[in-house]
Motif scaffolding. Sequence first.
Motif, PDB file in Angstrom:
ATOM      1  N   GLY A 355       0.782  -1.242   0.000  1.00  0.00           N
ATOM      2  CA  GLY A 355       0.000   0.000   0.000  1.00  0.00           C
ATOM      3  C   GLY A 355       0.807   1.282   0.000  1.00  0.00           C
ATOM      4  O   GLY A 355       0.238   2.371   0.040  1.00  0.00           O
ATOM      5  N   SER A 356       2.115   1.178  -0.048  1.00  0.00           N
ATOM      6  CA  SER A 356       2.919   2.405  -0.024  1.00  0.00           C
ATOM      7  C   SER A 356       2.662   3.245  -1.277  1.00  0.00           C
ATOM      8  O   SER A 356       2.557   4.471  -1.213  1.00  0.00           O
ATOM      9  CB  SER A 356       4.405   2.036   0.078  1.00  0.00           C
ATOM     10  OG  SER A 356       5.178   3.203   0.201  1.00  0.00           O
TER      11      SER A 356
ATOM     12  N   THR B  74      -8.751 -10.135  16.865  1.00  0.00           N
ATOM     13  CA  THR B  74      -7.760 -11.073  16.335  1.00  0.00           C
ATOM     14  C   THR B  74      -6.353 -10.486  16.444  1.00  0.00           C
ATOM     15  O   THR B  74      -6.176  -9.281  16.275  1.00  0.00           O
ATOM     16  CB  THR B  74      -8.084 -11.429  14.859  1.00  0.00           C
ATOM     17  OG1 THR B  74      -7.109 -12.351  14.374  1.00  0.00           O
ATOM     18  CG2 THR B  74      -8.070 -10.201  13.961  1.00  0.00           C
ATOM     19  N   PRO B  75      -5.369 -11.332  16.772  1.00  0.00           N
ATOM     20  CA  PRO B  75      -3.997 -10.821  16.877  1.00  0.00           C
ATOM     21  C   PRO B  75      -3.294 -10.779  15.523  1.00  0.00           C
ATOM     22  O   PRO B  75      -2.119 -11.096  15.427  1.00  0.00           O
ATOM     23  CB  PRO B  75      -3.328 -11.844  17.814  1.00  0.00           C
ATOM     24  CG  PRO B  75      -4.041 -13.123  17.514  1.00  0.00           C
ATOM     25  CD  PRO B  75      -5.460 -12.750  17.164  1.00  0.00           C
ATOM     26  N   SER B  76      -4.009 -10.387  14.481  1.00  0.00           N
ATOM     27  CA  SER B  76      -3.405 -10.324  13.160  1.00  0.00           C
ATOM     28  C   SER B  76      -4.008  -9.168  12.371  1.00  0.00           C
ATOM     29  O   SER B  76      -5.194  -9.188  12.024  1.00  0.00           O
ATOM     30  CB  SER B  76      -3.648 -11.643  12.416  1.00  0.00           C
ATOM     31  OG  SER B  76      -3.412 -11.436  11.035  1.00  0.00           O
ATOM     32  N   GLY B  77      -3.192  -8.158  12.122  1.00  0.00           N
ATOM     33  CA  GLY B  77      -3.662  -6.977  11.399  1.00  0.00           C
ATOM     34  C   GLY B  77      -4.116  -7.325   9.997  1.00  0.00           C
ATOM     35  O   GLY B  77      -5.107  -6.804   9.488  1.00  0.00           O
ATOM     36  N   SER B  78      -3.385  -8.230   9.376  1.00  0.00           N
ATOM     37  CA  SER B  78      -3.667  -8.574   7.999  1.00  0.00           C
ATOM     38  C   SER B  78      -5.030  -9.256   7.852  1.00  0.00           C
ATOM     39  O   SER B  78      -5.823  -8.911   6.985  1.00  0.00           O
ATOM     40  CB  SER B  78      -2.557  -9.494   7.497  1.00  0.00           C
ATOM     41  OG  SER B  78      -2.650  -9.645   6.126  1.00  0.00           O
ATOM     42  N   GLY B 135      -1.641  -3.660   8.803  1.00  0.00           N
ATOM     43  CA  GLY B 135      -2.034  -3.022  10.050  1.00  0.00           C
ATOM     44  C   GLY B 135      -1.814  -1.517   9.977  1.00  0.00           C
ATOM     45  O   GLY B 135      -2.685  -0.720  10.298  1.00  0.00           O
ATOM     46  N   GLN B 136      -0.632  -1.155   9.513  1.00  0.00           N
ATOM     47  CA  GLN B 136      -0.290   0.259   9.532  1.00  0.00           C
ATOM     48  C   GLN B 136      -1.060   1.079   8.492  1.00  0.00           C
ATOM     49  O   GLN B 136      -1.749   2.032   8.825  1.00  0.00           O
ATOM     50  CB  GLN B 136       1.205   0.431   9.282  1.00  0.00           C
ATOM     51  CG  GLN B 136       1.611   1.876   9.465  1.00  0.00           C
ATOM     52  CD  GLN B 136       2.961   2.161   8.880  1.00  0.00           C
ATOM     53  OE1 GLN B 136       3.412   1.495   7.964  1.00  0.00           O
ATOM     54  NE2 GLN B 136       3.620   3.169   9.410  1.00  0.00           N
ATOM     55  N   ARG B 137      -0.908   0.689   7.232  1.00  0.00           N
ATOM     56  CA  ARG B 137      -1.531   1.498   6.182  1.00  0.00           C
ATOM     57  C   ARG B 137      -3.004   1.158   6.003  1.00  0.00           C
ATOM     58  O   ARG B 137      -3.805   2.012   5.656  1.00  0.00           O
ATOM     59  CB  ARG B 137      -0.788   1.326   4.858  1.00  0.00           C
ATOM     60  CG  ARG B 137       0.639   1.833   4.936  1.00  0.00           C
ATOM     61  CD  ARG B 137       1.293   1.986   3.575  1.00  0.00           C
ATOM     62  NE  ARG B 137       2.697   2.273   3.762  1.00  0.00           N
ATOM     63  CZ  ARG B 137       3.637   1.348   3.954  1.00  0.00           C
ATOM     64  NH1 ARG B 137       3.312   0.065   3.952  1.00  0.00           N
ATOM     65  NH2 ARG B 137       4.883   1.698   4.142  1.00  0.00           N
ATOM     66  N   GLY B 138      -3.340  -0.112   6.244  1.00  0.00           N
ATOM     67  CA  GLY B 138      -4.721  -0.531   6.056  1.00  0.00           C
ATOM     68  C   GLY B 138      -5.600  -0.172   7.238  1.00  0.00           C
ATOM     69  O   GLY B 138      -6.621   0.487   7.086  1.00  0.00           O
TER      70      GLY B 138
END
Lengths: 453, 249
Positions: A355-356, B74-78, B135-138
Amino acid sequence: MKHHADLAEVFNKDEERVDWHDETLWWVRQKRDKASHQIPDWEELRETASQIKLNVLSDLANYLEQFEKQAIANGVTVHWAADAKEHNQIVHAILQEHGITQMVKSKSMLTEECHLNHYLEEQGIGVIDSDLGERIVQLANEPPSHIVLPCIHKKKEEIGEIFHEHLGSKKGEDDPQILTETARTHLRSTFLTRKAALTGVNFAVAETGEFVVCTNEGNADMGAHLADVHIASMGIEKLIPQRKHLGVFLRLLTRSATGQPITTYSSHFKKPRPGQQMHLILVDNGRSIQLGREDFRNSLKCIRCGACMNTCPVYRRSGGHSYHTAVAGPIGSILAPNLDMKQYADLPFASTLCGSCSNVCPVKIDIHDQLYKWRQVIIKEGYGDKKKTLAMQAMAFTLSNPSAYRIAGKAGRVVMKYAPFAVNNSLNPWYKQRDMPKPPKQSFGEWYSEHRK
Amino acid sequence: MKVGLFIPCYVDQFYPNAAIATLELLEKQGIAVGYPARQTCCGQPMANSGYEHLTEGCNSLFVDNFAGYDYIVTPSGSCALHLKEHLHTKKNNGVALGMRKKIYELTEFLTDVLKVKKLDAKFPHRVGLHQSCHGQRGLKLAQMTELTAAPFSKPAALLGMVEGVELVPLTRPDECCGFGGTFCVAEEAVSVKMGKDRVADHEQNGAEYITAADLSCLMHMEGILHRKNSSVKVIHIAEILNGVKEEVV
Ligand code: SF4
């Protein structure tokens, strides 16, 4: 058939080179960050640019007609090309009409997309690329590997070698200043002797019929101002409604591309000077098809800044040529399947979907979401690997059936057998350079039934 | 508040300690946590490979399993991101779409729903925080370097509540590790190179542990670390936040 993964594997044989390539482009990305972070309303600028382009795309036919009318009134000859072949034929006809056999060309990714050089050479017409980077790859007989930095894959020593061979510079010369001077001298005589010059177009203003070409070297101006015939080729998506909108795009373009506040030259061309002919070719080449694909149409917002390539961790570590298409990197991977889904079926998969790209893109194209969507289209249209399809069906069955999953799951077998990194191969590439964790004695599910019920 | 715990397939199979830590961490906050036994997977492995049309069975199973809960953690960002963006079923789509809003990644849930302000945990180590892309961008668990916007990080703020954690700065704070689902085998060369570079950044900056809110990234980096006999270890963030104990299993 060429495949990104294979070409990338070859590129990765020389790890030192991969590091160099990655660092070089990462440096450009950092320059972009520095420039963009200095503009407090950067995100608003991106949103504005995106809205302007969406407006253009939603009314493209009318804007094109408005632009054509203005351009004709200004004294420009306007041509329409349905595809690459037609574009090349139009260029050839113009040159033939004037008895011209040599042409100078400034950077235009569209002519790369149309393979114009190759076509003209077959017709006995010599083309000299005047952008320094393009000239280098032209001498090396290679396509550009990047839309803004065409020879970014070449080290300065290699460029010295090419110049030594073709332009007679000293052997072993790798001082960038001296090499640039060599190219300049060589190009200057080209500019003076060519009767026709072709330029690309960065922005075309519907309101006024003018077009804007952005370069750092001024080579487009040198070519166009000295030639009797100026041909400008543009994709039909390059329009903006009004001149005032340039303020938004010129602020975004070069900051995104190289971190400069603006290109050295942002040249406006409106009408031919007395005695000169100015031709403008409006090229479709698949764009109207893309416009009709709801999920992918906004890829046409692209202003070809190259930021998505510089930021792409895959592009930086696989090189532009691994994409085997004129426009490489993330944007190339969502544009190319539109032109040929079979030939470019691999490209939407050459991404981790991090997504960058979507977040550096100055016109906010949802590139990574489109990569995901292209994957669905490509598989549905039958361009996927048959073995992979079988494995995916087995996996889908297991994951839909808890009892099958539990049985398969003993000692981690389900993951070993069906998980993405184990699918579709007996010689699992995971293990080439990586280990797997040791399966634990119990899965969480098993632990839970012992401890919480 | 009824919370349903979703443990993705590969976590269930390979990293039970991370799953146990997640469960305990939530229970310590006084939450009733349920774990539907018939759960399997979020469907992402198929969907990201272009086979979203094969996820119907997986999706409807997910909807059946978690229909009764107020939140799904859930322990998964993806996996969380995939469910939030793509969960749908033919037979029960209204429920599926409503469920998208109830799905939370663990650190997001602790920060935004439970508004956790302190934790009883100790981890006296130098830790490198890997910002997993989804997790971060999504999910926007942390600000990304691409944007001109104020920085924040939910996982880093939580790690800041753990006694002794020293977060090491990274040269590239949010570059992808190269796992990418099927990408990790389909594009083996680039995937491994990306992983090697990510791991090197943590090593060069003195991390003893690499942590993340996503085990898929950690599994990939662990595979690379292990192959080269590195002393750097990976650990899921739930285990640090829960206070690491002796291996349970
Ligand atoms: S997609 Fe966006 S970032 Fe990539 S080249 Fe086009 S405008 Fe630039």
